[in-house]
Design a protein around this motif. Structure first.
Motif, short mmCIF file in Angstrom:
data_model
loop_
_atom_site.label_atom_id
_atom_site.label_comp_id
_atom_site.label_asym_id
_atom_site.label_seq_id
_atom_site.Cartn_x
_atom_site.Cartn_y
_atom_site.Cartn_z
N LYS A 172 -34.86 -17.38 -68.76
CA LYS A 172 -36.04 -18.24 -68.74
C LYS A 172 -36.28 -18.89 -70.09
CE LYS A 172 -40.74 -18.45 -66.94
NZ LYS A 172 -41.85 -17.71 -66.30
N GLU A 173 -35.94 -18.17 -71.18
CA GLU A 173 -36.06 -18.77 -72.51
C GLU A 173 -35.12 -19.97 -72.65
OE1 GLU A 173 -35.41 -15.95 -75.61
OE2 GLU A 173 -37.55 -15.48 -75.77
N LEU A 174 -34.01 -19.95 -71.93
CA LEU A 174 -33.05 -21.03 -72.03
C LEU A 174 -33.46 -22.26 -71.22
CD1 LEU A 174 -29.62 -19.14 -71.87
CD2 LEU A 174 -30.79 -20.02 -73.88
N TYR A 175 -34.07 -22.03 -70.03
CA TYR A 175 -34.34 -23.20 -69.19
C TYR A 175 -35.83 -23.59 -69.10
CZ TYR A 175 -35.70 -20.02 -65.34
OH TYR A 175 -36.31 -19.07 -64.56
N ALA A 176 -36.74 -22.70 -69.53
CA ALA A 176 -38.17 -23.01 -69.38
C ALA A 176 -38.86 -23.29 -70.70
CB ALA A 176 -38.88 -21.86 -68.67
N HIS A 177 -38.11 -23.49 -71.75
CA HIS A 177 -38.68 -23.75 -73.07
C HIS A 177 -37.95 -24.95 -73.68
CE1 HIS A 177 -40.54 -22.76 -76.94
NE2 HIS A 177 -39.37 -23.04 -77.49
N PRO A 178 -38.61 -25.92 -74.27
CA PRO A 178 -40.05 -25.96 -74.59
C PRO A 178 -40.93 -26.58 -73.50
CG PRO A 178 -38.92 -27.79 -75.66
CD PRO A 178 -37.86 -27.01 -74.94
N PHE A 179 -40.33 -27.21 -72.46
CA PHE A 179 -41.12 -27.88 -71.43
C PHE A 179 -41.06 -27.05 -70.15
CE2 PHE A 179 -39.10 -31.23 -74.08
CZ PHE A 179 -40.25 -31.68 -74.72
N ASN A 180 -42.17 -26.37 -69.88
CA ASN A 180 -42.20 -25.45 -68.74
C ASN A 180 -42.55 -26.19 -67.45
OD1 ASN A 180 -42.10 -23.17 -67.21
ND2 ASN A 180 -44.02 -22.29 -67.97
N THR A 181 -41.63 -27.04 -67.03
CA THR A 181 -41.78 -27.76 -65.77
C THR A 181 -40.42 -27.88 -65.11
OG1 THR A 181 -42.32 -29.90 -64.77
CG2 THR A 181 -41.60 -29.92 -67.07
N PRO A 182 -40.32 -27.63 -63.81
CA PRO A 182 -39.01 -27.66 -63.14
C PRO A 182 -38.26 -28.96 -63.32
CG PRO A 182 -40.69 -26.70 -61.71
CD PRO A 182 -41.41 -27.25 -62.90
N TRP A 183 -38.97 -30.07 -63.52
CA TRP A 183 -38.29 -31.36 -63.67
C TRP A 183 -37.46 -31.43 -64.95
CZ3 TRP A 183 -38.30 -34.15 -59.43
CH2 TRP A 183 -39.35 -34.00 -58.51
N TYR A 185 -36.11 -28.57 -66.52
CA TYR A 185 -35.33 -27.35 -66.76
C TYR A 185 -33.92 -27.68 -67.26
CZ TYR A 185 -38.76 -24.19 -64.64
OH TYR A 185 -39.88 -23.44 -64.36
N TRP A 186 -33.29 -28.69 -66.70
CA TRP A 186 -31.93 -29.05 -67.11
C TRP A 186 -31.90 -29.51 -68.57
CZ3 TRP A 186 -31.01 -33.98 -68.87
CH2 TRP A 186 -32.02 -34.93 -68.60
N PHE A 187 -32.96 -30.26 -68.97
CA PHE A 187 -33.05 -30.75 -70.34
C PHE A 187 -33.29 -29.59 -71.31
CE2 PHE A 187 -35.58 -32.64 -73.85
CZ PHE A 187 -34.61 -33.51 -74.33
N ASN A 188 -34.17 -28.68 -70.92
CA ASN A 188 -34.44 -27.50 -71.73
C ASN A 188 -33.16 -26.68 -71.95
OD1 ASN A 188 -37.16 -28.13 -71.82
ND2 ASN A 188 -37.69 -26.81 -70.10
N PHE A 189 -32.40 -26.52 -70.88
CA PHE A 189 -31.20 -25.69 -70.97
C PHE A 189 -30.19 -26.28 -71.95
CE2 PHE A 189 -26.94 -24.36 -69.65
CZ PHE A 189 -27.12 -22.98 -69.61
N ILE A 190 -30.04 -27.60 -71.92
CA ILE A 190 -29.11 -28.24 -72.85
C ILE A 190 -29.56 -28.01 -74.30
CG2 ILE A 190 -28.21 -30.46 -73.66
CD1 ILE A 190 -28.32 -31.42 -70.76
N LEU A 191 -30.85 -28.22 -74.55
CA LEU A 191 -31.38 -28.03 -75.90
C LEU A 191 -31.21 -26.60 -76.38
CD1 LEU A 191 -34.72 -30.06 -75.92
CD2 LEU A 191 -32.57 -30.68 -77.01
N GLU A 192 -31.61 -25.64 -75.56
CA GLU A 192 -31.59 -24.24 -75.96
C GLU A 192 -30.18 -23.69 -76.05
OE1 GLU A 192 -34.14 -22.41 -77.04
OE2 GLU A 192 -35.33 -24.23 -76.89
N PHE A 193 -29.30 -24.15 -75.17
CA PHE A 193 -27.92 -23.67 -75.20
C PHE A 193 -27.22 -24.15 -76.48
CE2 PHE A 193 -23.37 -23.94 -74.16
CZ PHE A 193 -23.15 -22.62 -73.78
N VAL A 194 -27.44 -25.41 -76.83
CA VAL A 194 -26.86 -25.94 -78.08
C VAL A 194 -27.42 -25.18 -79.28
CG1 VAL A 194 -26.77 -27.94 -79.60
CG2 VAL A 194 -26.38 -28.21 -77.14
#
Length: 266
Positions: A172-183, A185-194
């Motif tokens: 959840k830290e990878l896909y729900a941060h910093p924008f906690n909205t399902p729309w 999640y993909w953007f969050n995951f890219i940012l956090e994974f990098v």
């Protein structure tokens, strides 16, 4: 320059000093000098600190005991001020990283021709061409060594993240941060994974780059000045005395910070 039985060019001399003694081929190439020096210095650290632990006295300490106590107290205070979780592993791990990396970095102060020349003489006695006997004595100038250290820290980060937060919390830290909205999640995951992958990369490349650059300057001094390298060598070594402990401290400090972040349970 180290003698090889034939005249070397400056570029050939530099290339020789930057080549590891290796066995194997392709992916399964082992840098024997890096492995030997890093393991040997690690054992030296354990033996020296164990000798102090066994003979420690509560009275007036000897010089070596006082030195070890100073290092231990320094690392302990750094961990207490930086690490915000609860773990009995972090302080010993930080001490090991700091002293081990410091010892490996200190090999950079040995004149660049000294140990390789000894290796060449031993190789010649065993029937090898001295020109093809290689010896890099600073393990942290080998990117494989610094990556191995950073990958170990990275695996500990993943382990403690999952242990403290659970696998679901870690994901959840990878896909729900910093924008906690399902729309998003993909953007969050890219940012956090990098961001996650950048930690071991920056940790390893920072240590490698600084020590490699310092060693290269020592080699350039030896290659261009030859036997008259000693005065300039010691001038650069005096400056390098700041870089060597600083890089060990930065590696330790970032390890503590990353593991502290892994222990945070949001």
């Amino acid at each position: 320059m180290a003698g090889t039985g034939e005249e070397q060019t400056v570029s050939g001399y530099i290339q020789h000093h930057l080549t590891n003694a290796a066995v194997g081929e392709g992916f399964w190439t082992f840098h024997v000098d890096t492995l030997a020096w890093s393991v040997g210095l690690g054992l030296l650290f354990l033996l020296l600190f164990r000798s102090v632990a066994k003979s420690a006295t509560s009275g007036v300490p000897g010089k070596w005991q006082a030195c070890v106590e100073l290092v231990v107290e320094f690392v302990d205070s750094t961990v207490k001020s930086t690490f915000h979780g609860k773990s009995a592993v972090i302080a010993p791990l930080s001490l090991t990283i700091f002293v081990w990396v410091l010892l490996m970095n200190l090999m950079d102060l040995i004149p660049v021709d000294f140990l390789p020349w000894i290796a060449q003489q031993i190789g010649a006695m065993m029937g090898h061409d001295p020109h093809h006997v290689y010896m890099k004595v600073v393990p942290t100038t080998d990117v494989n060594m610094t990556f191995a250290l950073s990958i170990g820290v990275f695996l500990l980060m993943i382990f403690y993240s999952i242990k403290i937060k659970g696998f679901g919390g870690f994901m959840k830290e990878l896909y729900a941060h910093p924008f906690n909205t399902p729309w998003l999640y993909w953007f969050n995951f890219i940012l956090e994974f990098v961001s996650l992958i950048a930690k071991p990369l920056s940790l390893s490349l920072r240590l490698f780059g600084n020590l490699y650059a310092g060693e290269l300057i020592f080699i350039l001094i030896a290659a261009t000045i030859g036997l008259w390298q000693a005065p300039i060598h010691f001038i650069w070594a005096a400056f390098h005395l700041l870089v060597i402990p600083l890089q060990a401290f930065i590696f330790m400090m970032l390890t503590i910070v990353y593991l502290s972040m892994a222990h945070e349970d949001h």
